[in-house]
Design a protein around this motif. Structure first.
Motif, PDB file in Angstrom:
ATOM      1  N   ALA A   1       0.836  -1.204   0.000  1.00  0.00           N
ATOM      2  CA  ALA A   1       0.000   0.000   0.000  1.00  0.00           C
ATOM      3  C   ALA A   1       0.871   1.255   0.000  1.00  0.00           C
ATOM      4  CB  ALA A   1      -0.932  -0.020   1.212  1.00  0.00           C
ATOM      5  N   ARG A   2       1.966   1.227   0.759  1.00  0.00           N
ATOM      6  CA  ARG A   2       2.874   2.376   0.823  1.00  0.00           C
ATOM      7  C   ARG A   2       3.593   2.579  -0.505  1.00  0.00           C
ATOM      8  NH1 ARG A   2       8.120   1.993   2.212  1.00  0.00           N
ATOM      9  NH2 ARG A   2       7.726  -0.124   2.958  1.00  0.00           N
ATOM     10  N   LYS A   3       3.981   1.506  -1.160  1.00  0.00           N
ATOM     11  CA  LYS A   3       4.717   1.619  -2.423  1.00  0.00           C
ATOM     12  C   LYS A   3       3.822   2.113  -3.551  1.00  0.00           C
ATOM     13  CE  LYS A   3       8.260  -1.784  -1.303  1.00  0.00           C
ATOM     14  NZ  LYS A   3       9.190  -2.775  -1.859  1.00  0.00           N
ATOM     15  N   ARG A   4       2.543   1.803  -3.480  1.00  0.00           N
ATOM     16  CA  ARG A   4       1.612   2.293  -4.512  1.00  0.00           C
ATOM     17  C   ARG A   4       1.549   3.828  -4.499  1.00  0.00           C
ATOM     18  NH1 ARG A   4      -2.374  -1.126  -6.640  1.00  0.00           N
ATOM     19  NH2 ARG A   4      -2.177  -3.306  -6.000  1.00  0.00           N
ATOM     20  N   LYS A   5       1.669   4.397  -3.305  1.00  0.00           N
ATOM     21  CA  LYS A   5       1.548   5.847  -3.169  1.00  0.00           C
ATOM     22  C   LYS A   5       2.883   6.572  -3.343  1.00  0.00           C
ATOM     23  CE  LYS A   5      -2.254   5.261   0.119  1.00  0.00           C
ATOM     24  NZ  LYS A   5      -2.698   5.496   1.523  1.00  0.00           N
ATOM     25  N   SER A   6       3.986   5.834  -3.372  1.00  0.00           N
ATOM     26  CA  SER A   6       5.308   6.462  -3.430  1.00  0.00           C
ATOM     27  C   SER A   6       5.546   7.104  -4.798  1.00  0.00           C
ATOM     28  CB  SER A   6       6.398   5.425  -3.155  1.00  0.00           C
ATOM     29  OG  SER A   6       7.679   5.988  -3.373  1.00  0.00           O
ATOM     30  N   PRO A   7       6.004   8.388  -4.841  1.00  0.00           N
ATOM     31  CA  PRO A   7       6.312   9.049  -6.125  1.00  0.00           C
ATOM     32  C   PRO A   7       7.436   8.338  -6.876  1.00  0.00           C
ATOM     33  CG  PRO A   7       6.178  10.641  -4.330  1.00  0.00           C
ATOM     34  CD  PRO A   7       6.164   9.289  -3.695  1.00  0.00           C
ATOM     35  N   ASP A   8       8.309   7.634  -6.143  1.00  0.00           N
ATOM     36  CA  ASP A   8       9.422   6.938  -6.791  1.00  0.00           C
ATOM     37  C   ASP A   8       8.947   5.834  -7.730  1.00  0.00           C
ATOM     38  OD1 ASP A   8      11.144   8.532  -5.350  1.00  0.00           O
ATOM     39  OD2 ASP A   8      11.355   7.076  -3.709  1.00  0.00           O
ATOM     40  N   ASN A   9       7.728   5.344  -7.532  1.00  0.00           N
ATOM     41  CA  ASN A   9       7.222   4.242  -8.344  1.00  0.00           C
ATOM     42  C   ASN A   9       6.179   4.685  -9.352  1.00  0.00           C
ATOM     43  OD1 ASN A   9       8.785   2.428  -6.772  1.00  0.00           O
ATOM     44  ND2 ASN A   9       7.174   2.403  -5.206  1.00  0.00           N
ATOM     45  N   ALA A  10       5.919   5.981  -9.411  1.00  0.00           N
ATOM     46  CA  ALA A  10       4.851   6.486 -10.273  1.00  0.00           C
ATOM     47  C   ALA A  10       5.102   6.166 -11.743  1.00  0.00           C
ATOM     48  CB  ALA A  10       4.683   7.994 -10.070  1.00  0.00           C
ATOM     49  N   HIS A  11       6.358   6.293 -12.196  1.00  0.00           N
ATOM     50  CA  HIS A  11       6.647   6.045 -13.609  1.00  0.00           C
ATOM     51  C   HIS A  11       6.438   4.593 -13.995  1.00  0.00           C
ATOM     52  CE1 HIS A  11      10.315   4.856 -11.558  1.00  0.00           C
ATOM     53  NE2 HIS A  11      10.718   4.248 -12.672  1.00  0.00           N
ATOM     54  N   ILE A  12       6.455   3.722 -13.021  1.00  0.00           N
ATOM     55  CA  ILE A  12       6.242   2.291 -13.292  1.00  0.00           C
ATOM     56  C   ILE A  12       4.764   1.940 -13.213  1.00  0.00           C
ATOM     57  CG2 ILE A  12       6.788  -0.059 -12.533  1.00  0.00           C
ATOM     58  CD1 ILE A  12       9.344   1.086 -11.274  1.00  0.00           C
ATOM     59  N   LEU A  13       4.108   2.431 -12.194  1.00  0.00           N
ATOM     60  CA  LEU A  13       2.742   1.994 -11.897  1.00  0.00           C
ATOM     61  C   LEU A  13       1.656   2.919 -12.435  1.00  0.00           C
ATOM     62  CD1 LEU A  13       3.196   0.905  -8.149  1.00  0.00           C
ATOM     63  CD2 LEU A  13       3.302  -0.525 -10.190  1.00  0.00           C
ATOM     64  N   SER A  14       2.038   3.986 -13.084  1.00  0.00           N
ATOM     65  CA  SER A  14       1.055   5.009 -13.433  1.00  0.00           C
ATOM     66  C   SER A  14      -0.131   4.457 -14.220  1.00  0.00           C
ATOM     67  CB  SER A  14       1.740   6.132 -14.221  1.00  0.00           C
ATOM     68  OG  SER A  14       2.349   5.605 -15.396  1.00  0.00           O
ATOM     69  N   LYS A  15       0.128   3.661 -15.240  1.00  0.00           N
ATOM     70  CA  LYS A  15      -0.968   3.170 -16.082  1.00  0.00           C
ATOM     71  C   LYS A  15      -1.836   2.158 -15.333  1.00  0.00           C
ATOM     72  CE  LYS A  15       1.099   4.140 -20.557  1.00  0.00           C
ATOM     73  NZ  LYS A  15       1.389   3.657 -21.909  1.00  0.00           N
ATOM     74  N   LEU A  16      -1.195   1.324 -14.539  1.00  0.00           N
ATOM     75  CA  LEU A  16      -1.972   0.352 -13.766  1.00  0.00           C
ATOM     76  C   LEU A  16      -2.815   1.057 -12.712  1.00  0.00           C
ATOM     77  CD1 LEU A  16      -2.585  -2.627 -13.264  1.00  0.00           C
ATOM     78  CD2 LEU A  16      -0.674  -2.688 -11.661  1.00  0.00           C
ATOM     79  N   LEU A  17      -2.230   2.049 -12.043  1.00  0.00           N
ATOM     80  CA  LEU A  17      -2.982   2.795 -11.028  1.00  0.00           C
ATOM     81  C   LEU A  17      -4.107   3.602 -11.655  1.00  0.00           C
ATOM     82  CD1 LEU A  17      -0.087   4.038  -8.697  1.00  0.00           C
ATOM     83  CD2 LEU A  17      -1.601   2.070  -8.394  1.00  0.00           C
ATOM     84  N   GLU A  18      -3.880   4.079 -12.879  1.00  0.00           N
ATOM     85  CA  GLU A  18      -4.935   4.818 -13.574  1.00  0.00           C
ATOM     86  C   GLU A  18      -6.140   3.920 -13.823  1.00  0.00           C
ATOM     87  OE1 GLU A  18      -5.656   7.111 -17.841  1.00  0.00           O
ATOM     88  OE2 GLU A  18      -3.606   6.762 -17.134  1.00  0.00           O
ATOM     89  N   VAL A  19      -5.876   2.689 -14.229  1.00  0.00           N
ATOM     90  CA  VAL A  19      -6.972   1.734 -14.451  1.00  0.00           C
ATOM     91  C   VAL A  19      -7.681   1.427 -13.142  1.00  0.00           C
ATOM     92  CG1 VAL A  19      -7.518  -0.649 -15.099  1.00  0.00           C
ATOM     93  CG2 VAL A  19      -5.927   0.690 -16.486  1.00  0.00           C
ATOM     94  N   GLU A  20      -6.908   1.249 -12.076  1.00  0.00           N
ATOM     95  CA  GLU A  20      -7.511   0.940 -10.775  1.00  0.00           C
ATOM     96  C   GLU A  20      -8.441   2.060 -10.318  1.00  0.00           C
ATOM     97  OE1 GLU A  20      -4.413   0.111  -8.008  1.00  0.00           O
ATOM     98  OE2 GLU A  20      -4.030  -1.899  -8.792  1.00  0.00           O
ATOM     99  N   GLY A  21      -8.208   3.285 -10.782  1.00  0.00           N
ATOM    100  CA  GLY A  21      -9.045   4.410 -10.379  1.00  0.00           C
ATOM    101  C   GLY A  21     -10.291   4.586 -11.213  1.00  0.00           C
ATOM    102  N   ILE A  22     -10.432   3.808 -12.282  1.00  0.00           N
ATOM    103  CA  ILE A  22     -11.608   3.932 -13.153  1.00  0.00           C
ATOM    104  C   ILE A  22     -12.767   3.147 -12.559  1.00  0.00           C
ATOM    105  CG2 ILE A  22     -12.551   3.433 -15.430  1.00  0.00           C
ATOM    106  CD1 ILE A  22      -9.730   3.723 -16.556  1.00  0.00           C
ATOM    107  N   GLU A  23     -13.909   3.797 -12.433  1.00  0.00           N
ATOM    108  CA  GLU A  23     -15.092   3.121 -11.892  1.00  0.00           C
ATOM    109  C   GLU A  23     -15.916   2.502 -13.011  1.00  0.00           C
ATOM    110  OE1 GLU A  23     -17.183   5.935  -9.544  1.00  0.00           O
ATOM    111  OE2 GLU A  23     -15.789   5.788  -7.861  1.00  0.00           O
TER     112      GLU A  23
END
Length: 965
Positions: A943-965
């Motif tokens: 949960a902490r790593k998902r929010k870390s800016p250091d990982n944004a370039h890796i997880l951005s697209k996956l996190l974007e999908v997770e935010g779609i309702e």
């Protein structure tokens, strides 16, 4: 003079006479004679005999002349039980009823009758007044009378009865015996009749605490925390002088508890040993099979018992065309367990795939042979069962050791010794208990006398006769060393006194045993080790040393005023399994545990950095520690599911890569839900074994119940719509006919635990079907396709074109397609749960609900490409809940977000192919996950790593999908 001197003197008083040494066991006699020869040289004309052995030998001819056969002890037990059964039939409310004919009670009665016989008591000598309970007295009197009649009518004689046929022998023979002999009244008369009065009783040495020479021994005492640690310490000391192996005897105060520990350690350490009492038969492969098959019978033939024994190589099928793994596979996957009938049903050819059909036919012949002749559950015979087990061992258990061969032969001998007609039918559970009692006496790997080059291990009952100059008595705690004077509940001491002076009371027996043991201790010469376990790990309580250890300390020091506190002070800290208190005193490391104990302590007794030593020794453990550390850091790593794969390394066009994918909607949803699950299941293909499991509380698992309902709905709707060609013509009676047919079909392939559970779940299915019928009757649309397979004619996945020119290869099944208007369609997905996770405002639900949208596009294109409807449009998709849990509700998804769908699919596929397989953000999903043991609490730490800016370039697209309702 000690016992050996006196024995030698008596043997040589008359050199020309034959001497018979009467002892309790042949092993005891041979060890005594070996000690005599070692001290004085060769002796002649001495024959070692047990009383039972010599008497039986002397009466054989007379019994043959009179056509009388000897009744063995094993047969005698079953004769007495049969007579007890007769009494319960004649007097159902008697002292012992039929429900009380259990092994424990029958054993008590058997011993009581045997004692009465060996005390010379006949049924006419017994009176009701001799017993505290007159009903008990009357019962035993009648039973003994029946037993006497049985012997007379069947021309049988038990050991007590052969005295009538023992003729006095006039010969120049002297009989020697050790006093106290422990002979019963009848045995004493046998000796007098046999010897003509020429019997000499040799007194044992005086007790150790008054012996003149006992205190000259070299004493060593220690204690340990647990029996395992105690034996380890003793063996460590023995191995410090390897040449001392065959001058050491280990006497176990509690043989049954300590012998397995000693054996496992000596076998691991390569120490040769002999065991006077042997080991239980479960220490052999054949013994494990015996106990396993008894469990298999008792538990109503569960197939997992067979598979487990076969997996470990305990069983072998004669046909070697298939490997062990293939046999285990068919046992596990066929679902043949739980009840005889299922074995026959599940192995029928139509239930097996073509690949397994030949192997299944062979397995069927084996199983048919096992079940052949097996009685119903209340018609079992323990003696028949013993013979069945013996035959099973002969055919299906390979001989890999001498112990296996011994178990087979001993079981065969036991089965042949007793006629099955001696026992009457009984329940399977009771028959198994009797057989378990019988085979509990079977011993393997025993060597009653010591062997050169080997440590000799004996019990407190038969140890101390070897004459070895190092004797270690292990397990000298107060509980194991005490001799309880517990009265026999069937023949109380007052009743024994009233019946006959020849029936030994419990306190007299305890006194005799203690006196004999104390005298035997005084015979031990040389080194004497005494040890005990100061802590019982199983019961988690402290234990005190035996009083004899304190007596030895007093003799050793000459201070008679010492108490247990002084003894514990002398013993010091107890030895442990991982022992750091005495490490500097250890002459040699016993094994790896001792080696590690040394590594973790320096010469001053201070603790070293054990963690560093562990990581340097075990590279895999070091890698695991590295994984733990990386998971704690903020940046993603391979241990979080980030493989850092560059999918565009050999391609300049991302669409070219994405277009190659073959995937199903469920796979894509699973990736969105938990990338790590997807990686384990679909990439590494780490799948749990497909084993049919038995649950006594339920018939159908959730997936099985869903399949059953889907099957009912499909069959009914296909028939009601004539394969989708017309509007549904509903018929409730026909629907429930189909329901009963499908239930019956499933009951033949899925085990039914019991009738109550089966009927309960069937009623639940019928209520679900009722709800389905009620809602379908109101449906005005035209169902036209059922279980629609989204594949091409050749079975290949179909290409589905998404918005923006993206194309994927999709494979799957659509439960149902309804026509709702001109060229307009709706797809339906049956759900057997509830609507909780299908919220109205969560159209894609973070990529975990894509099936409705993907299948809508796919069905629309399938209808057009196949020519079914060139203008087809799938305008909505429905999650349909036609069950009691779902209350017949529907969750509708209007298909108007196809551009967004294409973006979500592209982002998920791109994230997947970049090697992003991070765990779910919803830890509730882990509760029933097959990989929970691997992930453990990983989702929480992510949960902490998902929010870390250091990982944004890796997880951005996956996190974007997770935010779609």
């Amino acid at each position: 003079m000690d016992l050996i001197d006196r024995l030698y003197q008596k043997i040589n008083e008359d050199r020309w006479s034959q001497v018979v040494l009467l002892v309790s066991s042949y092993a005891q006699g041979h060890q005594l004679l070996e000690r005599v020869c070692k001290r004085y040289g060769a002796i002649f004309n001495v024959n070692v005999q047990t009383l039972q052995g010599i008497v039986t030998d002397k009466v054989k001819l007379e019994l043959f002349r009179r056509k009388i056969s000897l009744l063995e002890e094993g047969e005698k037990f079953w004769v007495i039980r049969r007579l007890m059964k007769q009494l319960t039939v004649e007097e159902p409310a008697g002292y012992i009823t039929e429900s009380m004919l259990k092994p424990g009670i029958v054993n008590h009665v058997f011993r009581a009758i045997s004692e009465l016989r060996m005390a010379g008591i006949r049924s006419e000598d017994m009176t009701r007044e001799s017993f505290m309970n007159s009903d008990k007295g009357e019962y035993l009197k009648h039973l003994l009378a029946r037993y006497e009649s049985y012997l007379h009518e069947h021309y049988r004689a038990d050991f007590a009865g052969v005295i009538e046929y023992l003729n006095p022998v006039v010969e120049n023979t002297v009989y020697l015996a050790l006093n106290p002999t422990g002979w019963t009244y009848v045995e004493s008369k046998m000796v007098q009749k046999l010897s003509g009065g020429r019997v000499v009783l040799l007194d044992l040495d005086s007790p150790f605490y008054v012996s003149e020479h006992f205190q000259d021994n070299q004493f060593t005492m220690f204690r340990a925390t647990g029996s395992f640690a105690e034996i380890r310490e003793g063996l460590r000391r023995i191995l410090s002088e390897p040449e001392s192996l065959d001058r050491t005897e280990i006497i176990l105060s509690d043989y049954e508890r300590y012998a397995p520990v000693v054996y496992s350690l000596t076998e691991t350490l390569g120490i040769d040993c002999t065991l006077s009492n042997g080991l239980p038969l479960t220490f052999s492969v054949a013994g494990k099979v015996v106990m396993g098959m008894l469990d298999w019978l008792a538990e109503d033939f569960p197939v997992n018992k067979l598979a487990e024994m076969y997996r470990h190589g305990y069983l072998e099928f004669p046909d070697d065309r298939w490997s062990r793994a293939e046999w285990v596979q068919i046992l596990e996957k066929s679902g043949i367990g739980w009840g005889k009938e299922r074995y026959y049903t599940a192995l029928s050819p139509e239930k097996l795939s073509e690949k397994l059909r030949d192997q299944g036919a062979i397995l069927f012949t084996y199983i048919n042979e096992w079940f052949k002749g097996l009685p119903d559950r209340n018609e079992w015979n323990p003696l028949f069962l013993l013979g069945w087990l013996s035959n099973f061992l002969q055919k299906y258990v390979p001989i890999r050791s001498q112990d296996d061969a011994n178990v087979k032969s001993m079981l065969q001998e036991m089965a042949n010794r007793c006629d099955a007609s001696l026992s009457e039918p009984m329940s399977i559970d009771l028959a198994i208990r009797y057989v378990q009692e019988m085979i509990s006496e079977v011993r393997i790997n025993f060597s009653a006398t010591p062997r050169p080059g080997a440590v000799h291990i004996s019990s407190m009952q038969n140890g101390g006769w070897s004459g070895r100059n190092r004797t270690w008595i292990a397990g000298m705690d107060e509980r194991a060393w005490s001799i309880p004077a517990v009265q026999d509940p069937l023949l109380l001491d007052t009743e024994r006194h009233a019946l006959s002076e020849h029936l030994e009371p419990a306190f007299e027996r305890a006194k005799r045993v203690r006196s004999e043991r104390e005298s035997r201790l005084s015979q031990m010469k040389g080194e004497l080790w005494l040890s005990y376990s100061s802590y019982d790990i199983g019961e988690q309580k402290n234990q005190s040393p035996a009083y004899e250890m304190l007596q030895v300390l007093r003799l050793q020091t000459g201070e008679m005023g010492l108490d247990f506190g002084d003894l514990e002070h002398l013993l010091g800290e107890p030895f442990g399994v991982i022992d750091v208190m005495h490490i500097v005193k250890q002459p040699v490391p016993l094994d790896g545990i001792d080696t590690w104990s040394r590594l973790l302590q320096d010469t001053n007794g201070k603790r070293r950095d054990g963690w560093r030593a562990m990581l340097q020794t075990y590279p895999d453990l070091a890698q695991g520690d590295q994984a733990r550390k990386l998971r704690l850091e903020a940046e993603l790593s391979a241990y979080d599911g980030w493989l850092d794969v560059d999918i565009f390394l050999n391609s300049n066009d991302s669409s070219e890569v994405l277009n190659k994918h073959f995937i199903s909607a469920s796979q894509l949803e699973k990736y969105a839900s938990c990338g790590m699950y997807y990686y384990f299941y679909y990439v590494l293909k780490l799948q749990s074994k497909d084993i049919v499991k038995f649950d006594s509380t339920r018939w159908l698992q959730a997936s099985e119940r869903g399949s059953l309902l889907h099957d009912i709905f499909r069959r009914y709707m296909e028939e009601a719509t004539n394969q989708g060609r017309k509007q549904a013509d509903h018929n409730r009676e026909r629907l429930f006919e189909i329901t009963e047919t499908v239930i019956k079909e499933n009951a033949t392939s899925i085990p039914v635990p019991n009738l109550h559970v089966f009927e309960k779940e069937c009623e639940e299915v019928r209520r679900d079907v009722e709800i389905f019928y009620h809602h379908e009757r109101l449906n005005v649309d035209q169902p036209c396709f059922f279980e629609l397979d989204l594949t091409l004619a050749n079975g290949e996945p179909m290409n589905v074109d998404l918005f923006g020119g993206m194309s994927i290869r999709l494979k799957g099944f659509v439960d149902r397609v309804d026509r709702i208007g001109p060229h307009e369609y709706r797809i339906l997905d049956y759900k057997t749960g509830n609507t909780r996770k299908y919220k109205a405002l969560e159209y894609f639900s973070g990529g975990t609900q894509l099936q409705h949208a993907l299948y809508s596009v796919a069905v629309e294109q399938w209808l057009r490409k196949t020519g079914m409807d060139s203008e087809a449009r799938v305008v909505e998709a429905v999650y349909y809940f036609p069950t009691e849990r779902g209350r017949g509700e529907s969750v509708k998804r209007v298909q108007d977000r196809r551009e967004e769908l294409a973006g979500i699919v592209a982002q998920l596929l791109e994230s997947r192919d970049r090697g992003i397989y991070i765990p779910t953000k919803d830890s509730k999903l882990c509760e029933k996950c097959d990989y929970q043991a691997v992930c453990q609490s990983h989702p929480e730490s992510m949960a902490r790593k998902r929010k870390s800016p250091d990982n944004a370039h890796i997880l951005s697209k996956l996190l974007e999908v997770e935010g779609i309702e």
